[in-house]
Design an enzyme around this catalytic site. Structure first.
Site, short mmCIF file in Angstrom:
data_model
loop_
_atom_site.label_atom_id
_atom_site.label_comp_id
_atom_site.label_asym_id
_atom_site.label_seq_id
_atom_site.Cartn_x
_atom_site.Cartn_y
_atom_site.Cartn_z
N HIS A 98 -6.69 2.20 0.43
CA HIS A 98 -6.12 1.66 1.67
C HIS A 98 -5.00 2.56 2.15
O HIS A 98 -4.26 3.15 1.36
CB HIS A 98 -5.62 0.23 1.49
CG HIS A 98 -4.72 0.04 0.31
ND1 HIS A 98 -5.20 -0.03 -0.98
CD2 HIS A 98 -3.38 -0.07 0.23
CE1 HIS A 98 -4.18 -0.19 -1.80
NE2 HIS A 98 -3.06 -0.22 -1.10
N HIS A 100 -1.59 2.39 4.31
CA HIS A 100 -0.59 1.49 4.90
C HIS A 100 -0.08 2.10 6.21
O HIS A 100 0.21 3.30 6.28
CB HIS A 100 0.65 1.38 4.01
CG HIS A 100 0.44 0.73 2.68
ND1 HIS A 100 0.82 -0.56 2.42
CD2 HIS A 100 -0.06 1.20 1.52
CE1 HIS A 100 0.56 -0.85 1.16
NE2 HIS A 100 0.02 0.20 0.58
#
Ligand code: 5GP
Ligand code: ZN
Length: 136
Positions: A98, A100
């Site tokens: 992921h 951010h």
């Protein structure tokens, strides 16, 4: 597999989604560092930067760029951090890749996690040499 982000991508658990396309999903972080903190993920499971292919990572960055622009217009932050943590030594806690996006304000409470200090120029060159030898 017991992966919370696979569960979010598969709609098995809820998330506050902000953007979705074929292979990519973006949703709000449940523990925001600042208002507007969101995550961009591939729907397919990759553990982290050591596992993901460059093309998928590129798509994530493309969506990240679009969303940074939306955040800028919507929230008018003074800045924004992109953060990607790979392995627990680097703060990774959810082992599904992921990116951010963290909007920043001059008066927020976030701090840089290292203290910039002048390095040894020879050591820096040595390490650069080592890395160069392994670029594929
Ligand atoms: P990491 O520490 O691996 O870089 O980031 C994981 C992030 O995922 C954390 O910022 C954490 O707040 C967020 N997170 C963990 N579980 C959930 C969840 O169930 N839903 C959402 N939306 N975010 C989560
Ligand atoms: Zn996963």
């Amino acid at each position: 597999m017991d992966c919370i982000f696979c569960a979010i991508a598969g709609n098995a658990i809820p998330a506050t989604k902000v953007y979705e396309e074929d292979q990519i999903l973006a949703f709000m972080d449940i523990n925001p560092a600042n208002p507007g903190h969101l995550l961009v993920i591939p729907k397919r499971h990759y553990r982290n930067i050591f596992d993901i292919d460059a093309e998928t990572a590129g798509k994530i960055m493309q969506v990240g760029t679009q969303l940074a622009s939306a955040i800028k217009t919507a929230l008018n932050p003074d800045g924004l951090n992109l953060l990607q943590s790979s392995e627990s030594a680097a703060f990774q806690t959810v082992f599904h890749f992921h990116l951010h996006l963290i909007p920043r304000w001059e008066d927020d409470t976030l701090v840089l996690p290292w203290k910039p200090q002048q390095g040894d120029i020879n050591q820096i060159a040595e390490v650069a040499d080592k890395i160069r030898q392994h670029i594929q």
